[in-house]
Design a protein around this motif. Structure first.
Motif, PDB file in Angstrom:
ATOM      1  N   GLY A  21     -25.974 -13.184  10.737  1.00  0.00           N
ATOM      2  CA  GLY A  21     -25.589 -13.046  12.135  1.00  0.00           C
ATOM      3  C   GLY A  21     -25.061 -14.320  12.754  1.00  0.00           C
ATOM      4  N   ALA A  22     -25.475 -15.476  12.211  1.00  0.00           N
ATOM      5  CA  ALA A  22     -25.064 -16.731  12.828  1.00  0.00           C
ATOM      6  C   ALA A  22     -23.579 -16.995  12.699  1.00  0.00           C
ATOM      7  CB  ALA A  22     -25.843 -17.894  12.211  1.00  0.00           C
ATOM      8  N   ILE A  23     -22.921 -16.368  11.721  1.00  0.00           N
ATOM      9  CA  ILE A  23     -21.481 -16.555  11.604  1.00  0.00           C
ATOM     10  C   ILE A  23     -20.713 -15.269  11.883  1.00  0.00           C
ATOM     11  CG2 ILE A  23     -21.438 -18.574  10.095  1.00  0.00           C
ATOM     12  CD1 ILE A  23     -21.204 -16.653   7.713  1.00  0.00           C
ATOM     13  N   GLN A  24     -21.382 -14.295  12.484  1.00  0.00           N
ATOM     14  CA  GLN A  24     -20.669 -13.092  12.876  1.00  0.00           C
ATOM     15  C   GLN A  24     -19.604 -13.394  13.921  1.00  0.00           C
ATOM     16  OE1 GLN A  24     -23.927 -10.137  13.683  1.00  0.00           O
ATOM     17  NE2 GLN A  24     -22.540  -8.830  12.534  1.00  0.00           N
ATOM     18  N   TRP A  25     -19.761 -14.488  14.643  1.00  0.00           N
ATOM     19  CA  TRP A  25     -18.773 -14.835  15.667  1.00  0.00           C
ATOM     20  C   TRP A  25     -17.404 -15.124  15.048  1.00  0.00           C
ATOM     21  CZ3 TRP A  25     -16.331 -19.596  15.820  1.00  0.00           C
ATOM     22  CH2 TRP A  25     -16.890 -20.614  15.055  1.00  0.00           C
ATOM     23  N   LEU A  26     -17.355 -15.347  13.732  1.00  0.00           N
ATOM     24  CA  LEU A  26     -16.058 -15.518  13.083  1.00  0.00           C
ATOM     25  C   LEU A  26     -15.231 -14.238  13.172  1.00  0.00           C
ATOM     26  CD1 LEU A  26     -17.002 -17.558   9.881  1.00  0.00           C
ATOM     27  CD2 LEU A  26     -16.070 -18.402  12.032  1.00  0.00           C
ATOM     28  N   GLY A  27     -15.898 -13.121  13.445  1.00  0.00           N
ATOM     29  CA  GLY A  27     -15.196 -11.858  13.618  1.00  0.00           C
ATOM     30  C   GLY A  27     -14.497 -11.736  14.956  1.00  0.00           C
ATOM     31  N   LEU A  28     -14.614 -12.749  15.800  1.00  0.00           N
ATOM     32  CA  LEU A  28     -13.926 -12.726  17.095  1.00  0.00           C
ATOM     33  C   LEU A  28     -12.412 -12.680  16.928  1.00  0.00           C
ATOM     34  CD1 LEU A  28     -15.983 -15.276  19.233  1.00  0.00           C
ATOM     35  CD2 LEU A  28     -15.896 -12.813  19.489  1.00  0.00           C
ATOM     36  N   THR A  29     -11.930 -13.064  15.756  1.00  0.00           N
ATOM     37  CA  THR A  29     -10.484 -12.995  15.532  1.00  0.00           C
ATOM     38  C   THR A  29     -10.009 -11.551  15.503  1.00  0.00           C
ATOM     39  OG1 THR A  29     -10.862 -13.073  13.141  1.00  0.00           O
ATOM     40  CG2 THR A  29     -10.420 -15.155  14.246  1.00  0.00           C
ATOM     41  N   VAL A  30     -10.934 -10.609  15.299  1.00  0.00           N
ATOM     42  CA  VAL A  30     -10.571  -9.189  15.240  1.00  0.00           C
ATOM     43  C   VAL A  30     -10.399  -8.610  16.633  1.00  0.00           C
ATOM     44  CG1 VAL A  30     -11.266  -6.897  14.455  1.00  0.00           C
ATOM     45  CG2 VAL A  30     -11.757  -8.910  13.037  1.00  0.00           C
ATOM     46  N   ASN A  31     -11.418  -8.802  17.476  1.00  0.00           N
ATOM     47  CA  ASN A  31     -11.331  -8.209  18.820  1.00  0.00           C
ATOM     48  C   ASN A  31     -11.215  -9.233  19.942  1.00  0.00           C
ATOM     49  OD1 ASN A  31     -13.916  -9.198  18.652  1.00  0.00           O
ATOM     50  ND2 ASN A  31     -14.936  -7.209  18.688  1.00  0.00           N
TER      51      ASN A  31
END
Length: 353
Positions: A21-31
Motif C-alpha cells: 500500500g505504501a507505493i500504491q500512490w504510484l498508480g496516480l498516473t492512471v487517474n
C-alpha cells in the motif's frame, strides 16, 4: 472452477494491495492525471490511499500535481535505471496493483520504495524553487560562509519542505493502523524509504552561475540544488546490488530487523534491506512476478548485465537487421537555420530466445 479461479485472483490482488500500500500512490498516473486538483472531493477518486494520505490530499490540494508528477518520474526513472538487467522494473506499470516482485519484501521492492520516497521529495523541492507551489518558495540561504569569489543567491531547491511533505505522504501507510502488511514488512518499507531520502539529501550540491564582463566569471552566484533523479537512482541501484537480507526477531525488549547472515551487527541506516530472495527472472512466472527475458534486446559485445549471455540466461539469441533513418550532413546557414540530409544505415540487433 472458473468462479473459484476468479475469487482466488481477487484475493491475490487484495493481499498484494494491502502489502504494498505504501507505493500504491504510484498508480496516480492512471487517474490522477485527469484531475484538476481544485476540490477536496477529487481526493475520493484515488484508490488505495489510507485515511491519513486522503487527509493530506484534502489539506494540500496544491501539492497533488507534484505528487502525480513524482509518480510518473519514479516509474520512468526505475525503468531507465534497470533497462540493462533481467528485472527491468516493467511491473511498476501495474500500479496500484502489484505483482509479487514488488509486494513480498524483495530486493526489487526495496529499490522501488527508496526511489519513490526520494522522487516525491525531489519533485516537491524542485516545484518550490520553480514557483509552482504557493505554499513554499526557494530553499533557505545556506548558513555556511561563502568562499572566495562567490556569493549566495539564486533560488535553491527547498529540500526541507520536500522532505517534510514527501515523508508524511509516503510513510503514512506504514504508520496507519488501517493498512495491511506484517510488522516486519512495515519496518523494512520505512527503513528503505529513509534510505531513499538520505541519498537525496546527500545529492544536494553547490551550483553556481557566473557573472562578469565577457563571461569572465569575476563573481559567481551560488545556491544549493539537488542532482537529477538519474544520478540518485544510480546511487540507489548500487545499494540495491549490495542490499542486505534481514529477519525480524526479538532483540531485548523489542523486535528489530537484523541481517540474516551477519546478525551480530545491527542493520545500517545506509543500506537497503529485504526479507525474501528474488527469482532469477529468466523465465516467465506470474506467481513470482517474473516476466522472463524472452524477446528482450541484448548486447552481443557487452560483458555486463545486458550481455546476451546473462540477459538470455544461456538460452541463446536471434540476430536481425534493422534499417534506421537519421539526420546527417547537417549544415548551418547564416542566419539562422540548419539543413540536414536523411541517411539510412543498417544496424544489427540481438534478441533473447
Amino acid at each position: 472452477m472458473a468462479l473459484i479461479r476468479h475469487c482466488v485472483t481477487l484475493l491475490l490482488i487484495l493481499c498484494c494491495s494491502r502489502l504494498c500500500g505504501a507505493i500504491q500512490w504510484l498508480g496516480l498516473t492512471v487517474n490522477g492525471s485527469r484531475v484538476a486538483w481544485n476540490e477536496s472531493e477529487h481526493c475520493r477518486l484515488l484508490d488505495g490511499l489510507v485515511p491519513e494520505q486522503s487527509q493530506l490530499c484534502k489539506r494540500n490540494l496544491e501539492l497533488m500535481q507534484s505528487v502525480v508528477n513524482a509518480a510518473k518520474q519514479a516509474k520512468l526513472t526505475c525503468q531507465m535505471t534497470f533497462s540493462d538487467m533481467r528485472w527491468n522494473c516493467s511491473s511498476v506499470e501495474n500500479a496500484p496493483n502489484f505483482t509479487p516482485d514488488l509486494s513480498k519484501g524483495t530486493r526489487e521492492s526495496a529499490f522501488v520504495y527508496a526511489l519513490a520516497s526520494a522522487t516525491i521529495s525531489h519533485t516537491i523541492a524542485r516545484a518550490c524553487a520553480s514557483g509552482e507551489l504557493p505554499t513554499c518558495s526557494c530553499g533557505a540561504t545556506p548558513a555556511e560562509v561563502p568562499g572566495t569569489g562567490f556569493r549566495w543567491g539564486g533560488c535553491g531547491d527547498n529540500l526541507h519542505y520536500g522532505l517534510n511533505m514527501g515523508s508524511a505522504f509516503v510513510d503514512a501507510p506504514m504508520k496507519s493502523s488501517k493498512s495491511g502488511g506484517t510488522q516486519a514488512t512495515k519496518m523494512i518499507n520505512l527503513h528503505n524509504n529513509a534510505v531513499g531520502r538520505q541519498v537525496l539529501m546527500d545529492s544536494l550540491e553547490t551550483k553556481c552561475k557566473c557573472h562578469g564582463v565577457s563571461g569572465s566569471c569575476s563573481v559567481k552566484t551560488c545556491w544549493k540544488g539537488l542532482q537529477d533523479l538519474p544520478h540518485i537512482a544510480n546511487e540507489l541501484k548500487s545499494k540495491y546490488l549490495g542490499a542486505t537480507k534481514v529477519i525480524h526477531r526479538q532483540t531485548g525488549t523489542r523486535r528489530q530487523l537484523v541481517p540474516r547472515e551477519l546478525d551480530i551487527r545491527p542493520v545500517r541506516e545506509s543500506e537497503l534491506v529485504y526479507l525474501v530472495s528474488s527469482p532469477d527472472y529468466c523465465a516467465k512466472n506470474p506467481k513470482l512476478g517474473s516476466y522472463g527475458t524472452q524477446d528482450r534486446v541484448c548486447n552481443k559485445t557487452s560483458v555486463g548485465s545486458d550481455s546476451c549471455n546473462l540477459m538470455c540466461c544461456g538460452r541463446g539469441y536471434n540476430a536481425y537487421t534493422e534499417t534506421i533513418v537519421e539526420r546527417c550532413q547537417c549544415k548551418y546557414y547564416w542566419c539562422c537555420y540548419v539543413m540536414c540530409k536523411k541517411c539510412e544505415r543498417t544496424v544489427e540487433r540481438y534478441v533473447c530466445k
